[in-house]
Design a protein around this motif. Structure first.
Motif, PDB file in Angstrom:
ATOM      1  N   ARG A   1      -5.921  10.087 -10.730  1.00  0.00           N
ATOM      2  CA  ARG A   1      -5.099  10.312  -9.535  1.00  0.00           C
ATOM      3  C   ARG A   1      -4.517   8.972  -9.110  1.00  0.00           C
ATOM      4  O   ARG A   1      -5.207   7.961  -9.057  1.00  0.00           O
ATOM      5  N   GLU A   2      -3.236   9.023  -8.805  1.00  0.00           N
ATOM      6  CA  GLU A   2      -2.510   7.785  -8.530  1.00  0.00           C
ATOM      7  C   GLU A   2      -3.194   6.962  -7.437  1.00  0.00           C
ATOM      8  O   GLU A   2      -3.254   5.742  -7.503  1.00  0.00           O
ATOM      9  N   LYS A   3      -3.715   7.635  -6.439  1.00  0.00           N
ATOM     10  CA  LYS A   3      -4.403   6.932  -5.343  1.00  0.00           C
ATOM     11  C   LYS A   3      -5.533   6.070  -5.875  1.00  0.00           C
ATOM     12  O   LYS A   3      -5.681   4.898  -5.518  1.00  0.00           O
ATOM     13  N   GLU A   4      -6.336   6.683  -6.737  1.00  0.00           N
ATOM     14  CA  GLU A   4      -7.483   5.981  -7.289  1.00  0.00           C
ATOM     15  C   GLU A   4      -7.022   4.798  -8.140  1.00  0.00           C
ATOM     16  O   GLU A   4      -7.583   3.702  -8.073  1.00  0.00           O
ATOM     17  N   LEU A   5      -5.961   5.035  -8.925  1.00  0.00           N
ATOM     18  CA  LEU A   5      -5.474   3.972  -9.805  1.00  0.00           C
ATOM     19  C   LEU A   5      -4.932   2.811  -8.989  1.00  0.00           C
ATOM     20  O   LEU A   5      -5.103   1.645  -9.342  1.00  0.00           O
ATOM     21  N   THR A   6      -4.249   3.128  -7.883  1.00  0.00           N
ATOM     22  CA  THR A   6      -3.724   2.072  -7.026  1.00  0.00           C
ATOM     23  C   THR A   6      -4.863   1.203  -6.495  1.00  0.00           C
ATOM     24  O   THR A   6      -4.774  -0.026  -6.513  1.00  0.00           O
ATOM     25  N   ARG A   7      -5.946   1.874  -6.063  1.00  0.00           N
ATOM     26  CA  ARG A   7      -7.097   1.106  -5.580  1.00  0.00           C
ATOM     27  C   ARG A   7      -7.708   0.273  -6.702  1.00  0.00           C
ATOM     28  O   ARG A   7      -8.113  -0.863  -6.504  1.00  0.00           O
ATOM     29  N   LEU A   8      -7.724   0.858  -7.876  1.00  0.00           N
ATOM     30  CA  LEU A   8      -8.325   0.162  -9.003  1.00  0.00           C
ATOM     31  C   LEU A   8      -7.546  -1.099  -9.373  1.00  0.00           C
ATOM     32  O   LEU A   8      -8.122  -2.135  -9.698  1.00  0.00           O
ATOM     33  N   ARG A   9      -6.228  -0.992  -9.330  1.00  0.00           N
ATOM     34  CA  ARG A   9      -5.416  -2.153  -9.717  1.00  0.00           C
ATOM     35  C   ARG A   9      -5.686  -3.342  -8.816  1.00  0.00           C
ATOM     36  O   ARG A   9      -5.512  -4.492  -9.217  1.00  0.00           O
ATOM     37  N   ALA A  10      -6.094  -3.067  -7.573  1.00  0.00           N
ATOM     38  CA  ALA A  10      -6.399  -4.163  -6.660  1.00  0.00           C
ATOM     39  C   ALA A  10      -7.639  -4.919  -7.121  1.00  0.00           C
ATOM     40  O   ALA A  10      -7.860  -6.058  -6.722  1.00  0.00           O
ATOM     41  N   ARG A  11      -8.465  -4.290  -7.977  1.00  0.00           N
ATOM     42  CA  ARG A  11      -9.699  -4.949  -8.439  1.00  0.00           C
ATOM     43  C   ARG A  11      -9.487  -5.669  -9.760  1.00  0.00           C
ATOM     44  O   ARG A  11     -10.407  -6.295 -10.288  1.00  0.00           O
ATOM     45  N   VAL A  12      -8.299  -5.528 -10.341  1.00  0.00           N
ATOM     46  CA  VAL A  12      -8.010  -6.140 -11.638  1.00  0.00           C
ATOM     47  C   VAL A  12      -6.792  -7.045 -11.470  1.00  0.00           C
ATOM     48  O   VAL A  12      -5.748  -6.597 -11.024  1.00  0.00           O
ATOM     49  N   GLY A  13      -6.925  -8.318 -11.794  1.00  0.00           N
ATOM     50  CA  GLY A  13      -5.791  -9.228 -11.663  1.00  0.00           C
ATOM     51  C   GLY A  13      -4.978  -9.248 -12.947  1.00  0.00           C
ATOM     52  O   GLY A  13      -5.523  -9.114 -14.033  1.00  0.00           O
ATOM     53  N   MET A  14      -3.633  -9.384 -12.799  1.00  0.00           N
ATOM     54  CA  MET A  14      -2.842  -9.462 -14.014  1.00  0.00           C
ATOM     55  C   MET A  14      -1.813 -10.576 -13.906  1.00  0.00           C
ATOM     56  O   MET A  14      -1.171 -10.746 -12.877  1.00  0.00           O
ATOM     57  N   VAL A  15      -1.677 -11.327 -14.979  1.00  0.00           N
ATOM     58  CA  VAL A  15      -0.685 -12.405 -15.021  1.00  0.00           C
ATOM     59  C   VAL A  15       0.287 -12.081 -16.150  1.00  0.00           C
ATOM     60  O   VAL A  15      -0.127 -11.801 -17.273  1.00  0.00           O
ATOM     61  N   PHE A  16       1.584 -12.119 -15.826  1.00  0.00           N
ATOM     62  CA  PHE A  16       2.605 -11.665 -16.766  1.00  0.00           C
ATOM     63  C   PHE A  16       3.241 -12.832 -17.511  1.00  0.00           C
ATOM     64  O   PHE A  16       3.276 -13.964 -17.033  1.00  0.00           O
ATOM     65  N   GLN A  17       3.819 -12.505 -18.634  1.00  0.00           N
ATOM     66  CA  GLN A  17       4.545 -13.506 -19.408  1.00  0.00           C
ATOM     67  C   GLN A  17       5.664 -14.144 -18.584  1.00  0.00           C
ATOM     68  O   GLN A  17       5.873 -15.344 -18.620  1.00  0.00           O
ATOM     69  N   HIS A  18       6.393 -13.297 -17.832  1.00  0.00           N
ATOM     70  CA  HIS A  18       7.539 -13.825 -17.081  1.00  0.00           C
ATOM     71  C   HIS A  18       7.240 -14.029 -15.603  1.00  0.00           C
ATOM     72  O   HIS A  18       8.132 -13.905 -14.758  1.00  0.00           O
TER      73      HIS A  18
ATOM     74  N   ALA B   1      -6.070 -14.295  -5.489  1.00  0.00           N
ATOM     75  CA  ALA B   1      -6.243 -14.073  -4.060  1.00  0.00           C
ATOM     76  C   ALA B   1      -6.768 -12.669  -3.767  1.00  0.00           C
ATOM     77  O   ALA B   1      -7.292 -12.410  -2.684  1.00  0.00           O
ATOM     78  N   MET B   2      -6.638 -11.767  -4.712  1.00  0.00           N
ATOM     79  CA  MET B   2      -7.204 -10.429  -4.531  1.00  0.00           C
ATOM     80  C   MET B   2      -8.704 -10.430  -4.837  1.00  0.00           C
ATOM     81  O   MET B   2      -9.357  -9.412  -4.712  1.00  0.00           O
ATOM     82  N   GLU B   3      -9.221 -11.571  -5.273  1.00  0.00           N
ATOM     83  CA  GLU B   3     -10.619 -11.716  -5.668  1.00  0.00           C
ATOM     84  C   GLU B   3     -11.032 -10.596  -6.610  1.00  0.00           C
ATOM     85  O   GLU B   3     -11.946  -9.824  -6.338  1.00  0.00           O
ATOM     86  N   PRO B   4     -10.323 -10.552  -7.758  1.00  0.00           N
ATOM     87  CA  PRO B   4     -10.524  -9.444  -8.689  1.00  0.00           C
ATOM     88  C   PRO B   4     -11.812  -9.588  -9.486  1.00  0.00           C
ATOM     89  O   PRO B   4     -12.366 -10.680  -9.577  1.00  0.00           O
ATOM     90  N   GLU B   5     -12.255  -8.465 -10.046  1.00  0.00           N
ATOM     91  CA  GLU B   5     -13.470  -8.492 -10.859  1.00  0.00           C
ATOM     92  C   GLU B   5     -13.171  -8.986 -12.262  1.00  0.00           C
ATOM     93  O   GLU B   5     -14.059  -9.439 -12.974  1.00  0.00           O
TER      94      GLU B   5
END
Ligand SMILES: Nc1ncnc2c1ncn2[C@@H]1O[C@H](COP(=O)(O)OP(=O)(O)OP(=O)(O)O)[C@@H](O)[C@H]1O
Ligand SMILES: [Mg+2]
Lengths: 223, 226, 270
Positions: C88-105, C172-176
């Motif tokens: 469910r999109e809601k759950e995924l949105t919350r989950l993304r806050a726990r995972v940090g991502m750094v992009f190529q660009h 800054a999101m203090e990801p896991e």
């Protein structure tokens, strides 16, 4: 061409004309605010790939972009009242027609603005855990707004020009006031010349401003 | 909503609406016929005229572009006849107004098209001994005009939509005919809806054509926006 | 030398079981399994098109897996239903806050200052108050050595600095767990070092990381484990020296040969 230009009769009816100008501005401002507001949602619906949003929004936009705005106003003045259980006065009919027209055109500006941003901006917001509307309002719109501003200003100019059509359904805006006064005081030449000049004086600065924005882009030089 | 729809009445008077559509197209066509060449002349004056001509033509173009078309129409229909002492019927007033009005917009399209041709073309022409007029006629315009075609057609569609105003001075265009059929049949919704539908069919078909052309030209990279 | 830090940390940060992902008829991931301990640094290498980005993007659900299970912090993401998993999109949105991502660009927000960029996640997603946001923003900018650029706009920074801000924004999101997708590929060679240094410091602080990179020297020094991905599958997996120095598989050897001898990142003081 022995016409004796005499603007004193126009000046004498300035109260009526000012009333008309005020009504013009009220009508234009109302439709602009509502049109830009709802246009965002229609534009977002067109931008989203979802069929149940995209399809109705597209039909709406095409209908209102591809019929004359005067026909829209007339329809809401003459036809619409028959199928709704309430009275529709000239202001309401004109306001509905012009608002929906502005919604249709501005939604296309929003859509183009949204499309102009790289996908990475959406993704960066999404990766932080933002919801769709948070991405939209915090990340995408503030950037797109700068690019859309000139187009919106041009739209506003068009809208204010279109408010003069409300005179056809006898709403007392500037054009209508001029028509009424000129038949009483027999001065159509001075009257219509004055009205054109007033519109020019109000709208020309807006077009110049919009054009300056277009060529110069963002004053702070950021992309 | 207990309204009973009845389109039969409308279709009995359909020939009147069709006549109106023909008149709409007539005004549009004539305005194009006069407006396009006039627009070209205005754009050339604005680009290459002397200072006074540039200023004057620029003012005229801006004025025609930023004042409401209905104000212009009323001026030419109600004011101009008194000024020059000659009767002007609704048809002539309409053609006159929309020729002038659209010429201002076409002038800007021409200007954008001409300016989109890169300076190297001017230099190359001068290098082989052409003068300015020859360069314009033989090198610049043929290239510019091709890129301007979509913008032209878009303007022409806008023009057709704007001609609905002529109903306000009792010229029998589609909107005017719809109004009178509505009044005689008391079938307002049906008549106005059918008329709107007729406008939509014609205008939407044109829009689709323009969009297709635009896409085709964009792919080959030869279009300018105005 | 593989970091020498608390990689023995308590338990499992992430587990991927038989992850598959197809785009239409194209199968990009054909069953990837992986378990990442807390504080572990996993480097993923592989040829272009082997599915590295897709794998990372499945971990924070920028792409929805076609099948397979992902456990974050021990808990299954999504709900099992009829053989598949429902998200469910809601759950995924919350989950993304726990995972940090750094992009190529980088994908920094150009209309915000550097500090605003870093504060944006905590403010909008975590809803922390202004004071706390600012404190966090400055803290993590300082971590990447850019506190002095707080009031600049991204366009006024070098590429390397921009990427460091992007790292601070994710931190800054203090990801896991942090995901890096070719974080240095878009940078001029002379700017690569500062970003790698920043990532290395993070690793030494015990951050759990999955890093996709072509910088094999960096992989060698920082990784606890290296994964070689080929055609959407893990072809080889092991310690850096196992995979990078003594690869068992022919495919890995070919890939490494194409890369020549790897370059060790020059240390940089900033
Ligand atoms: N959204 C998408 N739709 C369709 N195909 C996609 C999509 N994203 C990736 N692919 C395809 O999946 C395959 C793997 O892509 P991916 O980006 O994961 O590879 P990669 O290992 O990261 O490569 P690179 O080193 O070039 O970044 C490619 O063939 C790519 O074309
Ligand atoms: Mg990739």
């Amino acid at each position: 061409m022995g016409h004796n230009w005499d603007f004193s009769s126009v000046f004498a009816s300035r109260a009526l004309l000012l009333q008309g100008l005020e009504n013009t501005l009220i009508l234009g401002a109302t439709c602009l605010a509502l049109g830009l507001f709802f246009g965002l949602f229609v534009g977002a619906a067109r931008f989203s790939g979802r069929a149940w949003l995209y399809f109705p929004a597209t039909v709406f936009v095409e209908v209102f972009r591809n019929t004359p705005v005067l026909v829209q106003i007339m329809w809401f003045f003459f036809a619409f009242p028959i199928i709704v259980p309430f009275q529709v006065d000239a202001f309401t009919a004109a306001a509905i027609g012009l608002t929906l027209n502005t919604v249709a055109f501005s939604s296309e500006i929003y859509r183009a603005g949204l499309q102009s941003l790289a996908r990475g901006q959406w993704e960066a917001g999404r990766a932080l855990g933002m919801s769709y509307w948070q991405q939209m309002f915090r990340v995408i719109l503030p950037q797109a707004a700068r690019r859309m501003l000139p187009a919106f200003m041009n739209r506003a100019v068009e809208l204010f020009k279109m408010t003069s059509l409300a005179s056809v359904v006898a709403y007392g805006e500037l054009m209508h006031q001029a028509k009424v006064v000129s038949t009483i005081s027999f001065n159509p030449i001075e009257m219509y010349t004055s009205v054109a000049l007033i519109f020019f004086a109000v709208l020309f600065p807006m077009t110049v401003f919009a054009r300056r924005f277009e060529t110069r882009g963002d004053p702070r030089g950021r992309s | 909503m207990g309204y009973e729809w009845d389109f039969a009445v409308v279709f009995r008077d359909f020939d009147l609406l069709l006549l109106g559509l023909v008149n709409t197209l007539k005004v549009t066509g004539l305005a194009l016929l006069f407006g396009v060449p006039l627009g070209l002349a205005l754009s050339l004056a604005r680009l290459y005229g002397n200072f006074a001509a540039r200023l004057f033509v620029g003012l005229v173009i801006e004025f025609l572009r930023t004042t409401p078309p209905i104000a212009q129409l009323f001026w030419f229909f109600f004011a101009l006849p008194i000024l020059i002492g000659v009767e002007i019927d609704p048809f002539r007033a309409s053609v006159l107004t929309f020729s002038l009005q659209s010429s201002a917009f076409f002038a800007e399209v021409f200007r954008a098209g001409i300016q989109s041709v890169e300076a190297g073309q001017w230099e190359a022409s001068r290098a082989i001994g052409m003068d300015r007029n020859e360069t314009l006629r033989r090198v610049i315009l043929p290239q510019g005009v091709k890129r301007m075609i979509p913008a032209f057609l878009e303007r022409a569609i806008e023009l057709m939509k704007t001609t609905t105003l002529v109903s306000a001075i009792s010229y029998a265009d589609l909107l005017y005919q719809a109004n009178s059929v509505a009044q005689s049949t008391y079938r307002t919704i049906e008549v106005f809806s059918v008329a709107a539908g007729m406008y939509f069919v014609v205008i939407f078909a044109c829009s689709l054509g323009v969009r297709r052309l635009e896409r085709r030209m964009a792919r080959s990279g030869e279009t300018v926006m105005n | 030398m593989s970091g020498g830090r608390g990689a023995d940390g308590a338990g499992e940060a992430l587990r991927i079981e038989d992850l598959r992902k197809s785009f239409g008829d194209l199968e990009v991931l054909g069953g990837v399994s992986l378990s990442v301990r807390r504080g572990e640094v996993v480097v993923v290498i592989g040829a272009s098109g082997s599915g590295k980005s897709t794998m990372l993007r499945c971990v924070n659900f920028m792409e929805i897996p076609t099948s397979g299970k992902i456990f974050l912090g021990g808990a299954l993401v999504g709900r099992e239903r009829g053989g598949g998993i429902e998200y469910r999109e809601k759950e995924l949105t919350r989950l993304r806050a726990r995972v940090g991502m750094v992009f190529q660009h980088f994908n920094l927000f150009p209309h915000m200052t550097v500090l605003q960029n870093v504060m944006e996640g905590p403010k909008t997603v975590l809803g922390c108050d202004g004071e706390e946001c600012r404190r966090r923003g400055n803290l993590y900018l300082d971590r990447v050595g850019l506190a002095w650029k707080a009031e600049s706009y991204p366009s006024q920074l070098s590429g390397g600095q921009q990427q460091r801000v992007a790292i601070a924004r994710a931190l800054a999101m203090e990801p896991e767990i942090m995901l890096f997708d070719e974080a240095t590929s878009a940078l001029d060679p002379e700017l690569v070092g500062e970003v790698l240094e920043t990532m290395k410091a993070l690793a030494e602080d015990g951050m759990t990381m999955i890093i996709v990179t072509h910088e094999l020297g960096f992989a060698y020094t920082v990784a606890d484990r290296v994964l070689f991905l080929s055609g959407g599958r893990v072809l080889e997996e092991g310690t850096p020296s196992e995979v990078l120095t003594f690869p068992r598989e022919e495919g890995t050897r070919n890939f490494l040969r194409g890369h020549g001898t790897f370059r060790l990142p020059e240390p940089r003081l900033d």
